[in-house]
Design a protein around this motif. Structure first.
Motif, PDB file in Angstrom:
ATOM      1  N   LEU A 104      66.925  38.656  99.020  1.00  0.00           N
ATOM      2  CA  LEU A 104      65.490  38.435  99.199  1.00  0.00           C
ATOM      3  C   LEU A 104      65.147  36.954  99.191  1.00  0.00           C
ATOM      4  CD1 LEU A 104      62.566  39.675  99.238  1.00  0.00           C
ATOM      5  CD2 LEU A 104      62.620  39.465  96.749  1.00  0.00           C
ATOM      6  N   LEU A 105      65.702  36.220  98.234  1.00  0.00           N
ATOM      7  CA  LEU A 105      65.342  34.819  98.065  1.00  0.00           C
ATOM      8  C   LEU A 105      66.202  33.871  98.882  1.00  0.00           C
ATOM      9  CD1 LEU A 105      64.659  34.755  94.217  1.00  0.00           C
ATOM     10  CD2 LEU A 105      63.020  35.016  96.072  1.00  0.00           C
ATOM     11  N   GLY A 106      67.269  34.394  99.489  1.00  0.00           N
ATOM     12  CA  GLY A 106      68.090  33.554 100.358  1.00  0.00           C
ATOM     13  C   GLY A 106      68.813  32.471  99.598  1.00  0.00           C
ATOM     14  N   LEU A 107      68.655  31.229 100.029  1.00  0.00           N
ATOM     15  CA  LEU A 107      69.387  30.113  99.433  1.00  0.00           C
ATOM     16  C   LEU A 107      68.814  29.681  98.094  1.00  0.00           C
ATOM     17  CD1 LEU A 107      69.949  27.898 102.607  1.00  0.00           C
ATOM     18  CD2 LEU A 107      71.558  29.475 101.528  1.00  0.00           C
ATOM     19  N   GLY A 108      67.624  30.112  97.769  1.00  0.00           N
ATOM     20  CA  GLY A 108      67.016  29.717  96.504  1.00  0.00           C
ATOM     21  C   GLY A 108      65.608  30.252  96.411  1.00  0.00           C
ATOM     22  N   GLU A 109      64.994  30.126  95.270  1.00  0.00           N
ATOM     23  CA  GLU A 109      63.638  30.612  95.100  1.00  0.00           C
ATOM     24  C   GLU A 109      62.686  29.780  95.958  1.00  0.00           C
ATOM     25  OE1 GLU A 109      62.482  30.832  91.072  1.00  0.00           O
ATOM     26  OE2 GLU A 109      64.029  32.279  90.526  1.00  0.00           O
ATOM     27  N   PRO A 110      61.591  30.398  96.423  1.00  0.00           N
ATOM     28  CA  PRO A 110      60.620  29.637  97.224  1.00  0.00           C
ATOM     29  C   PRO A 110      60.152  28.402  96.475  1.00  0.00           C
ATOM     30  CG  PRO A 110      60.115  31.980  97.242  1.00  0.00           C
ATOM     31  CD  PRO A 110      61.204  31.783  96.239  1.00  0.00           C
ATOM     32  N   SER A 111      59.955  27.305  97.191  1.00  0.00           N
ATOM     33  CA  SER A 111      59.633  26.041  96.533  1.00  0.00           C
ATOM     34  C   SER A 111      58.239  26.035  95.929  1.00  0.00           C
ATOM     35  CB  SER A 111      59.770  24.886  97.534  1.00  0.00           C
ATOM     36  OG  SER A 111      58.912  25.097  98.641  1.00  0.00           O
ATOM     37  N   GLU A 112      57.318  26.819  96.469  1.00  0.00           N
ATOM     38  CA  GLU A 112      55.950  26.820  95.967  1.00  0.00           C
ATOM     39  C   GLU A 112      55.486  28.181  95.475  1.00  0.00           C
ATOM     40  OE1 GLU A 112      53.350  25.149  98.868  1.00  0.00           O
ATOM     41  OE2 GLU A 112      54.072  23.112  98.547  1.00  0.00           O
ATOM     42  N   GLU A 113      56.114  29.252  95.904  1.00  0.00           N
ATOM     43  CA  GLU A 113      55.705  30.592  95.479  1.00  0.00           C
ATOM     44  C   GLU A 113      56.463  31.014  94.222  1.00  0.00           C
ATOM     45  OE1 GLU A 113      53.112  32.106  96.940  1.00  0.00           O
ATOM     46  OE2 GLU A 113      53.062  30.196  98.018  1.00  0.00           O
TER      47      GLU A 113
ATOM     48  N   HIS B 143      58.895  40.778  93.185  1.00  0.00           N
ATOM     49  CA  HIS B 143      58.035  40.412  94.315  1.00  0.00           C
ATOM     50  C   HIS B 143      58.179  38.917  94.538  1.00  0.00           C
ATOM     51  CE1 HIS B 143      54.620  39.943  96.962  1.00  0.00           C
ATOM     52  NE2 HIS B 143      54.447  41.246  96.977  1.00  0.00           N
ATOM     53  N   VAL B 144      58.318  38.508  95.788  1.00  0.00           N
ATOM     54  CA  VAL B 144      58.649  37.127  96.110  1.00  0.00           C
ATOM     55  C   VAL B 144      57.503  36.154  95.843  1.00  0.00           C
ATOM     56  CG1 VAL B 144      57.933  37.158  98.536  1.00  0.00           C
ATOM     57  CG2 VAL B 144      59.876  35.740  97.838  1.00  0.00           C
ATOM     58  N   SER B 145      56.264  36.650  95.738  1.00  0.00           N
ATOM     59  CA  SER B 145      55.126  35.739  95.613  1.00  0.00           C
ATOM     60  C   SER B 145      54.018  36.335  94.757  1.00  0.00           C
ATOM     61  CB  SER B 145      54.561  35.398  97.004  1.00  0.00           C
ATOM     62  OG  SER B 145      53.308  34.749  96.913  1.00  0.00           O
ATOM     63  N   ARG B 146      53.692  35.655  93.660  1.00  0.00           N
ATOM     64  CA  ARG B 146      52.572  36.079  92.818  1.00  0.00           C
ATOM     65  C   ARG B 146      51.266  36.103  93.612  1.00  0.00           C
ATOM     66  NH1 ARG B 146      50.948  38.812  88.652  1.00  0.00           N
ATOM     67  NH2 ARG B 146      52.557  37.915  87.276  1.00  0.00           N
ATOM     68  N   ARG B 147      51.060  35.106  94.475  1.00  0.00           N
ATOM     69  CA  ARG B 147      49.815  35.050  95.240  1.00  0.00           C
ATOM     70  C   ARG B 147      49.688  36.234  96.191  1.00  0.00           C
ATOM     71  NH1 ARG B 147      48.870  29.065  97.579  1.00  0.00           N
ATOM     72  NH2 ARG B 147      51.034  29.297  98.264  1.00  0.00           N
ATOM     73  N   LEU B 148      50.769  36.541  96.902  1.00  0.00           N
ATOM     74  CA  LEU B 148      50.714  37.671  97.827  1.00  0.00           C
ATOM     75  C   LEU B 148      50.551  38.988  97.082  1.00  0.00           C
ATOM     76  CD1 LEU B 148      53.460  36.699 100.433  1.00  0.00           C
ATOM     77  CD2 LEU B 148      50.990  36.779 100.800  1.00  0.00           C
TER      78      LEU B 148
END
Length: 208
Positions: A76-85, A126-131
């Motif tokens: 899901l996160l690929g190469l690393g966690e999203p830089s801002e999410e 979930h990949v993003s708290r905002r989403l």
């Protein structure tokens, strides 16, 4: 099996029934001995929690199947966690509560296909708290989760196009190192244009 049933607060007969319905994964076997672990206990507690929330065993079985087929967090996160999410960890019952019982197998698979959620053991990430918060807010306002996810798929396509446009623009005049530094500018442009587009849309809409 008796130890697992006792820890879960159910009868051995119920546990056998859950096994037959494939609600829990099979045990690890050593010869004639079947070993259960904490993941089995966690799944049984999840089943109990979902039953308390009104889910049927058939629905739970379908959710469990979708859950077991889900993408793991590394994928899901690929190469690393999203830089801002900020990713969010949830139990299956917490996810069900978030969306007022609309976490169906179809919606779970749609969210997984979008890359919104992945699995990590017995947890959902979930990949993003905002989403997550925006999606839950729309559902609380009466928008079906299936429609939210369908719209998200369309938004994803437009967002990819915008990201490509901004990347090409920056790289034609600067270096790749500048992309991270200048990304707030891209977000500001998109937010402003969306705000103006909503203004125009609302101005055209006839008054009720």
């Amino acid at each position: 099996m008796e130890e697992l049933a006792r820890e879960a607060g159910i009868t051995v007969r119920t546990l056998r029934f859950y096994r037959e319905r494939k609600l829990i994964p099979p045990p690890r076997r050593e010869g004639r001995i079947a070993w259960y672990d904490e993941s089995h206990l966690a799944r049984l507690r999840t089943i109990a929690a979902l039953l308390e929330r009104g889910h049927t065993l058939s629905g739970i079985a379908e959710l469990s199947e979708a859950f077991d087929r889900g993408r793991d967090v590394g994928e899901l996160l690929g190469l690393g966690e999203p830089s801002e999410e900020t990713p969010v960890r949830l139990t299956p019952e917490e996810l069900a509560d978030y969306f007022a019982g609309q976490v169906t197998p179809e919606n779970l698979e749609a969210a997984m296909d979008l890359g919104y959620v992945g699995v990590d053991g017995e947890e959902i990430v979930h990949v993003s708290r905002r989403l997550l918060d925006v999606s839950a807010a729309l559902v609380r306002e009466g928008v079906p989760l299936a429609d939210v996810l369908s719209a998200a798929k369309r938004v994803r396509a437009h967002a990819e196009d915008l990201a490509e446009l901004f990347t090409d623009l920056v790289l034609s005049h600067a270096t790749e190192k500048d992309l991270q530094r200048l990304r707030p500018l891209a977000k500001n442009v998109v937010e402003a244009e969306l705000s103006l587009a909503l203004d125009r849309r609302l101005a055209r809409k006839p008054a009720n």
